[in-house]
Scaffold this motif. Sequence first.
Motif, short mmCIF file in Angstrom:
data_model
loop_
_atom_site.label_atom_id
_atom_site.label_comp_id
_atom_site.label_asym_id
_atom_site.label_seq_id
_atom_site.Cartn_x
_atom_site.Cartn_y
_atom_site.Cartn_z
N MET A 36 50.52 41.91 44.37
CA MET A 36 50.01 43.19 43.85
C MET A 36 51.06 43.92 43.03
O MET A 36 50.77 44.45 41.96
CB MET A 36 49.55 44.07 45.01
N ILE A 40 49.71 44.59 39.46
CA ILE A 40 48.91 45.82 39.53
C ILE A 40 49.85 47.02 39.44
O ILE A 40 51.03 46.94 39.79
CB ILE A 40 48.11 45.87 40.85
N ASN A 41 49.31 48.12 39.00
CA ASN A 41 50.07 49.37 38.91
C ASN A 41 50.77 49.68 40.23
O ASN A 41 50.14 49.68 41.29
CB ASN A 41 49.12 50.51 38.53
N VAL A 179 43.63 38.31 40.99
CA VAL A 179 44.27 39.63 40.92
C VAL A 179 44.01 40.33 39.58
O VAL A 179 43.77 41.55 39.56
CB VAL A 179 45.79 39.51 41.18
N LYS A 180 44.01 39.59 38.49
CA LYS A 180 43.81 40.25 37.19
C LYS A 180 42.38 40.75 36.99
O LYS A 180 42.18 41.90 36.58
CB LYS A 180 44.22 39.30 36.06
N GLY A 183 41.80 43.02 40.74
CA GLY A 183 42.79 43.91 41.32
C GLY A 183 43.02 43.64 42.79
O GLY A 183 42.97 42.49 43.25
#
Length: 291
Positions: A36, A40-41, A179-180, A183
């Motif tokens: 993550m 991810i941010n 994940v892309k 998320g």
Amino acid sequence: VPLQSELVAKIKKDIKNIFVTKLSGKLLISTDSLIMSGFINLGIVGLYSNYTMITLSLNNIVEAFSNTLQPTVGNLFIEENHKKEFNVLRQITFVFFLFASFAATSLFALMTPFVSDIWLAPEYGLDMIIICWCVNNFYFLTMGYPLSMMMGVTGLFHKERNLAIAVSLTNIGLSLLLVKPFGIPGVLCGTFCAYLIQLIYRIYTLVHVYMKENVRRYVLDVAEYFVITLAEIVIVYFIKNMIYDSGNVITFVLLMGVCLAVPNTINLLLFARGWRMKSLFERLRRLLGKN
């Protein structure tokens, strides 16, 4: 001397297998946050860590209980009575279900109110889909401990090693793939798939191959427990929507009481007359010295 050499070699091999299994198990739990943070941010990952801190604390309790129980369970396997071993597995799975259903129901209802209203602030809350995946993964991880414990006491270390490596690679591969586009839910879905593969493999290996018992009976147990837990979550969530006032400590405490009462009462009513609950009470009476 040859016998001693073979024994030493076997012990060394078992230690290596146990080490690989434990290492892979830790990677399975810890890789989510790493993936993550890379894709991810970081702000979202920071919010998610507030929730994982709660679930990991509960998981540590379950793991400690499993480690404490393992020597006692190992003594029951000395006789190599597979019918008895299968019943012990079902009893222990029932015990873990009692905790998992209560904990999962409480997590689903209380995590967001606790983080948003009691501990931090509303802006620290996460979407419901992430909460669902968090609770789902915690539940299946908890329900997998009885099988993992039994695999250990039966000496199936080489099979556990192969499984641990395969599951870790599956988790990493699926999480990176999902994940892309999705998320955090994608990463948690990859972890769930890994847990599911682990559960299915252990059921087949331990129940069918080692114990030579009916896999269907154990699968029905696990499915029954999952459906009951799901129903308890829905009931408690419905009650939460009726009674909980955001930011109100009194209603939060009241909601805690609901989480304590509802799943445990339902489980007691459903299983009070069954052999699993009766055997549990009998073992408790023996521990307390009451005959």
